[in-house]
Structure formats: structure tokens, C-alpha cells
Scaffold this motif. Structure first.
Motif, mmCIF file in Angstrom:
data_model
loop_
_atom_site.group_PDB
_atom_site.id
_atom_site.type_symbol
_atom_site.label_atom_id
_atom_site.label_comp_id
_atom_site.label_asym_id
_atom_site.label_seq_id
_atom_site.Cartn_x
_atom_site.Cartn_y
_atom_site.Cartn_z
ATOM 1 N N LYS A 156 0.846 -1.184 0.000
ATOM 2 C CA LYS A 156 0.000 0.000 0.000
ATOM 3 C C LYS A 156 0.884 1.238 0.000
ATOM 4 C CE LYS A 156 -3.665 -2.339 2.445
ATOM 5 N NZ LYS A 156 -4.419 -2.475 3.677
ATOM 6 N N PRO A 157 0.446 2.324 -0.653
ATOM 7 C CA PRO A 157 1.257 3.550 -0.712
ATOM 8 C C PRO A 157 1.675 4.065 0.661
ATOM 9 C CG PRO A 157 -0.576 3.709 -2.239
ATOM 10 C CD PRO A 157 -0.776 2.447 -1.437
ATOM 11 N N GLU A 158 0.796 3.960 1.653
ATOM 12 C CA GLU A 158 1.148 4.461 2.989
ATOM 13 C C GLU A 158 2.237 3.607 3.651
ATOM 14 O OE1 GLU A 158 -2.784 2.215 3.122
ATOM 15 O OE2 GLU A 158 -2.058 3.915 2.012
ATOM 16 N N GLU A 159 2.282 2.316 3.319
ATOM 17 C CA GLU A 159 3.362 1.451 3.832
ATOM 18 C C GLU A 159 4.703 1.896 3.264
ATOM 19 O OE1 GLU A 159 2.267 -3.041 4.320
ATOM 20 O OE2 GLU A 159 1.340 -2.295 2.486
ATOM 21 N N LEU A 160 4.718 2.187 1.971
ATOM 22 C CA LEU A 160 5.958 2.597 1.312
ATOM 23 C C LEU A 160 6.414 3.958 1.831
ATOM 24 C CD1 LEU A 160 5.127 1.487 -2.326
ATOM 25 C CD2 LEU A 160 6.584 0.314 -0.672
ATOM 26 N N ALA A 161 5.471 4.880 1.991
ATOM 27 C CA ALA A 161 5.812 6.219 2.486
ATOM 28 C C ALA A 161 6.372 6.142 3.906
ATOM 29 C CB ALA A 161 4.582 7.119 2.447
ATOM 30 N N ALA A 162 5.817 5.257 4.725
ATOM 31 C CA ALA A 162 6.291 5.116 6.110
ATOM 32 C C ALA A 162 7.730 4.606 6.158
ATOM 33 C CB ALA A 162 5.374 4.162 6.877
ATOM 34 N N LYS A 163 8.138 3.861 5.143
ATOM 35 C CA LYS A 163 9.505 3.341 5.086
ATOM 36 C C LYS A 163 10.444 4.287 4.338
ATOM 37 C CE LYS A 163 8.227 -1.517 5.416
ATOM 38 N NZ LYS A 163 8.273 -1.525 6.841
ATOM 39 N N GLY A 164 9.923 5.416 3.855
ATOM 40 C CA GLY A 164 10.752 6.412 3.201
ATOM 41 C C GLY A 164 10.989 6.158 1.721
ATOM 42 N N PHE A 165 10.166 5.332 1.089
ATOM 43 C CA PHE A 165 10.324 5.052 -0.340
ATOM 44 C C PHE A 165 9.673 6.137 -1.184
ATOM 45 C CE2 PHE A 165 10.256 0.514 1.182
ATOM 46 C CZ PHE A 165 11.601 0.297 0.968
ATOM 47 N N ASP A 166 10.171 6.288 -2.412
ATOM 48 C CA ASP A 166 9.517 7.182 -3.363
ATOM 49 C C ASP A 166 8.142 6.621 -3.699
ATOM 50 O OD1 ASP A 166 11.729 8.815 -3.534
ATOM 51 O OD2 ASP A 166 12.569 7.758 -5.257
ATOM 52 N N GLN A 167 7.252 7.509 -4.108
ATOM 53 C CA GLN A 167 5.925 7.078 -4.539
ATOM 54 C C GLN A 167 6.042 6.409 -5.908
ATOM 55 O OE1 GLN A 167 3.167 10.299 -4.834
ATOM 56 N NE2 GLN A 167 1.462 8.991 -5.413
ATOM 57 N N VAL A 168 5.271 5.347 -6.129
ATOM 58 C CA VAL A 168 5.245 4.678 -7.428
ATOM 59 C C VAL A 168 4.406 5.548 -8.360
ATOM 60 C CG1 VAL A 168 4.589 2.589 -8.670
ATOM 61 C CG2 VAL A 168 5.437 2.420 -6.339
ATOM 62 N N LYS A 169 5.029 5.996 -9.456
ATOM 63 C CA LYS A 169 4.345 6.904 -10.382
ATOM 64 C C LYS A 169 3.297 6.166 -11.214
ATOM 65 C CE LYS A 169 8.103 10.191 -10.801
ATOM 66 N NZ LYS A 169 9.046 10.848 -11.709
ATOM 67 N N LYS A 170 2.489 6.951 -11.902
ATOM 68 C CA LYS A 170 1.461 6.382 -12.777
ATOM 69 C C LYS A 170 2.097 5.683 -13.967
ATOM 70 C CE LYS A 170 -2.165 9.533 -11.523
ATOM 71 N NZ LYS A 170 -3.436 10.023 -11.958
ATOM 72 N N CYS A 171 1.316 4.832 -14.598
ATOM 73 C CA CYS A 171 1.783 4.075 -15.759
ATOM 74 C C CYS A 171 2.151 5.027 -16.900
ATOM 75 C CB CYS A 171 0.692 3.111 -16.213
ATOM 76 S SG CYS A 171 1.114 2.184 -17.704
ATOM 77 N N PRO A 172 3.316 4.841 -17.521
ATOM 78 C CA PRO A 172 3.715 5.712 -18.626
ATOM 79 C C PRO A 172 2.948 5.418 -19.919
ATOM 80 C CG PRO A 172 5.372 4.040 -18.269
ATOM 81 C CD PRO A 172 4.371 3.899 -17.165
ATOM 82 N N PHE A 173 2.237 4.297 -19.964
ATOM 83 C CA PHE A 173 1.513 3.922 -21.178
ATOM 84 C C PHE A 173 0.056 4.359 -21.154
ATOM 85 C CE2 PHE A 173 4.856 0.706 -20.565
ATOM 86 C CZ PHE A 173 5.639 1.034 -21.648
ATOM 87 N N ILE A 218 11.131 0.344 -7.730
ATOM 88 C CA ILE A 218 10.435 1.633 -7.846
ATOM 89 C C ILE A 218 11.238 2.592 -8.717
ATOM 90 C CG2 ILE A 218 9.675 3.675 -6.564
ATOM 91 C CD1 ILE A 218 9.028 1.758 -4.221
ATOM 92 N N THR A 219 12.550 2.617 -8.544
ATOM 93 C CA THR A 219 13.416 3.492 -9.334
ATOM 94 C C THR A 219 13.301 3.165 -10.824
ATOM 95 O OG1 THR A 219 14.960 3.752 -7.514
ATOM 96 C CG2 THR A 219 15.801 4.237 -9.728
ATOM 97 N N HIS A 220 13.330 1.878 -11.172
ATOM 98 C CA HIS A 220 13.205 1.476 -12.574
ATOM 99 C C HIS A 220 11.856 1.889 -13.148
ATOM 100 C CE1 HIS A 220 16.940 -0.604 -12.928
ATOM 101 N NE2 HIS A 220 16.650 -1.514 -12.009
ATOM 102 N N TRP A 221 10.786 1.684 -12.404
ATOM 103 C CA TRP A 221 9.453 2.035 -12.885
ATOM 104 C C TRP A 221 9.325 3.546 -13.046
ATOM 105 C CZ3 TRP A 221 5.242 -0.232 -14.850
ATOM 106 C CH2 TRP A 221 4.052 0.479 -14.866
ATOM 107 N N ASN A 222 9.761 4.300 -12.068
ATOM 108 C CA ASN A 222 9.611 5.751 -12.110
ATOM 109 C C ASN A 222 10.481 6.384 -13.196
ATOM 110 O OD1 ASN A 222 7.754 5.649 -10.075
ATOM 111 N ND2 ASN A 222 9.142 6.372 -8.488
ATOM 112 N N ARG A 223 11.589 5.775 -13.543
ATOM 113 C CA ARG A 223 12.442 6.287 -14.595
ATOM 114 C C ARG A 223 11.734 6.210 -15.944
ATOM 115 N NH1 ARG A 223 17.713 3.333 -14.604
ATOM 116 N NH2 ARG A 223 17.750 4.201 -12.528
ATOM 117 N N ARG A 224 10.869 5.220 -16.117
ATOM 118 C CA ARG A 224 10.122 5.047 -17.365
ATOM 119 C C ARG A 224 9.025 6.090 -17.505
ATOM 120 N NH1 ARG A 224 7.390 -0.021 -16.793
ATOM 121 N NH2 ARG A 224 6.607 0.432 -18.849
ATOM 122 N N ALA A 225 8.504 6.553 -16.376
ATOM 123 C CA ALA A 225 7.347 7.454 -16.409
ATOM 124 C C ALA A 225 7.753 8.863 -16.799
ATOM 125 C CB ALA A 225 6.672 7.473 -15.044
#
Length: 83
Positions: free
Chosen positions: A5-22, A76-83
């Protein structure tokens, strides 16, 4: 598979997963249950689109003591780089 869940990731200090680039759909981080690849116990983590099912690069984590959070951040870094 397990979705994060986004709130789990934010609590651990991760970047938000961006929207689909397609399609602009919701991007999610997931992990596949532990699997054996070449006789080694591994866990596969990747981001995907909940709407069009496109998938980012898979990150494979061997059970060699490396921090699993590193694989989550890398996926997350790989996915966000595509967006």
C-alpha cells in the motif's frame, strides 16, 4: 503475490510509485512469493500497472543476506524512470 500500500511505502521512506507511462493507470509495487531460480531461493519484486498490466523490470533478490528493501527501492526506481 503481495501488493504494498502507498502508505506502507511512504512510512519506510520510499519514493511514490508513479502512474503508468503507457495508460496513466495506477502503478503498484508487488513481490512474488519466494521461488527457486537455478537452485537458489529468490524473491522477485517489480512494479506494474493495475489497469493495463504493463510491468517494469523485475528485481531478483537472492537469499544471501542482502537487504530486501534495496530490491524494493530498485524496482520503484526502474518504474519511475520510465514514467
Amino acid at each position: 503475490m503481495g501488493n504494498f500500500k502507498p502508505e506502507e511505502l511512504a512510512a519506510k521512506g520510499f519514493d511514490q510509485v508513479k502512474k503508468c507511462p503507457f495508460c496513466g493507470g495506477t502503478g503498484k509495487l508487488t513481490k512474488k512469493s519466494k521461488t527457486y531460480i537455478k537452485r537458489e531461493l529468490t524473491q522477485i519484486t517489480y512494479c506494474y500497472c493495475a489497469d493495463c498490466n504493463s510491468r517494469g523490470r523485475r528485481v531478483v533478490l537472492n537469499e544471501d543476506g542482502r537487504d530486501r528493501y534495496d530490491s524494493w527501492k530498485l524496482a520503484i526506481t526502474h518504474w519511475n524512470r520510465r514514467a
